[in-house]
Scaffold this active site. Sequence first.
Site, short mmCIF file in Angstrom:
data_model
loop_
_atom_site.label_atom_id
_atom_site.label_comp_id
_atom_site.label_asym_id
_atom_site.label_seq_id
_atom_site.Cartn_x
_atom_site.Cartn_y
_atom_site.Cartn_z
N ALA A 79 -0.09 -5.91 -1.83
CA ALA A 79 1.00 -6.04 -0.87
C ALA A 79 2.06 -5.00 -1.23
CB ALA A 79 1.58 -7.45 -0.94
N GLY A 109 -3.16 -8.03 -3.33
CA GLY A 109 -3.52 -8.34 -1.95
C GLY A 109 -4.70 -7.53 -1.44
N GLU A 131 -7.64 -9.38 -2.57
CA GLU A 131 -7.70 -10.60 -1.75
C GLU A 131 -8.20 -10.29 -0.34
OE1 GLU A 131 -3.57 -11.54 -2.71
OE2 GLU A 131 -4.25 -13.44 -3.53
N GLU A 160 -0.65 -9.30 -10.14
CA GLU A 160 0.64 -9.86 -9.70
C GLU A 160 1.48 -10.40 -10.84
OE1 GLU A 160 -2.31 -10.45 -8.27
OE2 GLU A 160 -2.13 -10.51 -6.09
N1 CO8 Z 1 3.38 -1.40 -3.05
C1 CO8 Z 1 4.16 -0.38 -2.70
N2 CO8 Z 1 3.90 0.90 -3.04
C2 CO8 Z 1 2.81 1.13 -3.77
C3 CO8 Z 1 1.95 0.11 -4.17
C4 CO8 Z 1 2.27 -1.22 -3.78
N3 CO8 Z 1 1.48 -2.26 -4.07
N4 CO8 Z 1 0.95 0.63 -4.92
C5 CO8 Z 1 1.19 1.96 -4.96
N5 CO8 Z 1 2.30 2.27 -4.27
C6 CO8 Z 1 2.90 3.58 -4.08
C7 CO8 Z 1 3.63 4.05 -5.35
O1 CO8 Z 1 4.91 3.48 -5.41
C8 CO8 Z 1 3.63 5.54 -5.11
O2 CO8 Z 1 4.64 5.83 -4.18
P1 CO8 Z 1 5.65 7.08 -4.47
O3 CO8 Z 1 4.75 8.29 -4.44
O4 CO8 Z 1 6.60 7.03 -3.32
O5 CO8 Z 1 6.26 6.85 -5.79
C9 CO8 Z 1 2.29 5.80 -4.43
O6 CO8 Z 1 1.89 4.54 -3.87
C10 CO8 Z 1 1.21 6.27 -5.38
O7 CO8 Z 1 1.14 5.33 -6.43
P2 CO8 Z 1 1.21 5.76 -7.98
O8 CO8 Z 1 2.02 6.99 -8.13
O9 CO8 Z 1 1.64 4.55 -8.75
O10 CO8 Z 1 -0.32 6.10 -8.24
P3 CO8 Z 1 -1.12 5.99 -9.63
O11 CO8 Z 1 -2.44 6.62 -9.38
O12 CO8 Z 1 -0.29 6.48 -10.76
O13 CO8 Z 1 -1.32 4.40 -9.86
C11 CO8 Z 1 -1.88 2.17 -9.19
C12 CO8 Z 1 -2.12 3.68 -8.96
C13 CO8 Z 1 -2.43 1.78 -10.56
C14 CO8 Z 1 -2.64 1.44 -8.09
C15 CO8 Z 1 -0.36 1.86 -9.12
O14 CO8 Z 1 0.15 2.43 -7.92
C16 CO8 Z 1 -0.04 0.39 -9.10
O15 CO8 Z 1 -0.05 -0.23 -10.14
N6 CO8 Z 1 0.28 -0.16 -7.90
C17 CO8 Z 1 0.69 -1.54 -7.79
C18 CO8 Z 1 -0.51 -2.48 -7.88
C19 CO8 Z 1 -0.03 -3.92 -7.78
O16 CO8 Z 1 0.74 -4.41 -8.60
N7 CO8 Z 1 -0.53 -4.63 -6.74
C20 CO8 Z 1 -0.18 -6.01 -6.51
C21 CO8 Z 1 0.97 -6.09 -5.54
S1 CO8 Z 1 1.59 -7.72 -5.32
C22 CO8 Z 1 0.45 -8.41 -4.25
O17 CO8 Z 1 -0.49 -7.80 -3.80
C23 CO8 Z 1 0.67 -9.84 -3.87
C24 CO8 Z 1 -0.44 -10.36 -2.96
C25 CO8 Z 1 0.10 -11.04 -1.74
C26 CO8 Z 1 -0.94 -11.24 -0.65
C27 CO8 Z 1 -1.18 -10.09 0.26
C28 CO8 Z 1 -1.86 -10.45 1.56
C29 CO8 Z 1 -3.22 -9.90 1.81
#
Ligand code: CO8
Length: 270
Positions: free
Chosen positions: A76, A120, A123, A143
């Site tokens: 998400a 998400g 999921e 999460e």
């Molecule tokens: N939300 C918002 N932005 C994101 C997300 C995210 N989940 N994941 C990546 N991005 C963005 C980054 O902020 C970045 O943006 P910017 O260039 O503007 O800084 C861009 O995408 C590229 O990401 P990274 O630079 O971080 O790329 P890396 O290759 O270094 O890392 C990762 C990739 C490991 C995937 C890393 O981006 C990461 O850890 N992302 C977050 C993963 C996470 O925690 N996901 C869980 C989110 S909470 C959730 O899903 C709750 C579930 C609710 C249900 C949903 C309904 C279906």
Amino acid sequence: MALTDVASTDAPSYTMIKTEVQGRVAVITLDRPKALNALCSELFYEINDALSRFDNDTGIGAVVLTGSERAFAAGADIKEMKDAEFVNNYKTNFLGHWVEQISKMRKPIIAAVNGYALGGGCELAMMCDIIYAGEKAVFGQPEINLGTIPGAGGTQRLTHAVGKSKAMEMILTGSVNLDAQEALNYGLVSKVFPPEKLLEETIKTAAKIASKGAVSVQMAKEAVNQAYELGLSSGLHFERRLFQATFATKDQKEGMAAFAEKRKPGFVHE
Ligand code: CO8
């Protein structure tokens, strides 16, 4: 057969997904590359709109949901939801409406997962009926690292798929992820392909499903899903009633006649 861009015909023009049709298969591609397909409200609005249209289109027999080679979806959208408050989440049933359409889909959906399927994203893949993975796919529920927990089925569907110990390890640490081969070994995904072959192979399976009688496909999906809801005797009862009901369809008559006459069936989806 060439892919047809649905958005250029009778569909609304989407900004975060792409939709294509190949024969009786519809493909929805998440297309928000700068945020690794993070699932924001607008993206889910578009996914649900496309799913609803394909579910109601008699020319479509199966749907494929995919992302990019780097990410199916990285969860998400954290930036969108970071300031959300409990009372409003509760009053508006935050996320609930995102997942309603996919859970009521009558047609099969296959997830083709390359790259990250986190939170998400994992999921969303698990809401689909079948998951195929590219060799570099990563499945995880991080999460807990954000001070929250999975909110769209992670604690339930992942546990069914991989068992309690692995699900607990993934969800409680937020850092134990499954690569494609591990996901295959656990039964979370049913096939793994080289990344560049994944979509093509997924479409092949979707086309195979879409070539069967649509009524029996819908009944089979409904019956399998009851395995998650009912005890064995109720599930068997449910299955038997649907099996009996297939004998009211033209496709059952055609399918069995074709077998007896040593020819291919010509299903009419009725
Ligand atoms: N939300 C918002 N932005 C994101 C997300 C995210 N989940 N994941 C990546 N991005 C963005 C980054 O902020 C970045 O943006 P910017 O260039 O503007 O800084 C861009 O995408 C590229 O990401 P990274 O630079 O971080 O790329 P890396 O290759 O270094 O890392 C990762 C990739 C490991 C995937 C890393 O981006 C990461 O850890 N992302 C977050 C993963 C996470 O925690 N996901 C869980 C989110 S909470 C959730 O899903 C709750 C579930 C609710 C249900 C949903 C309904 C279906």
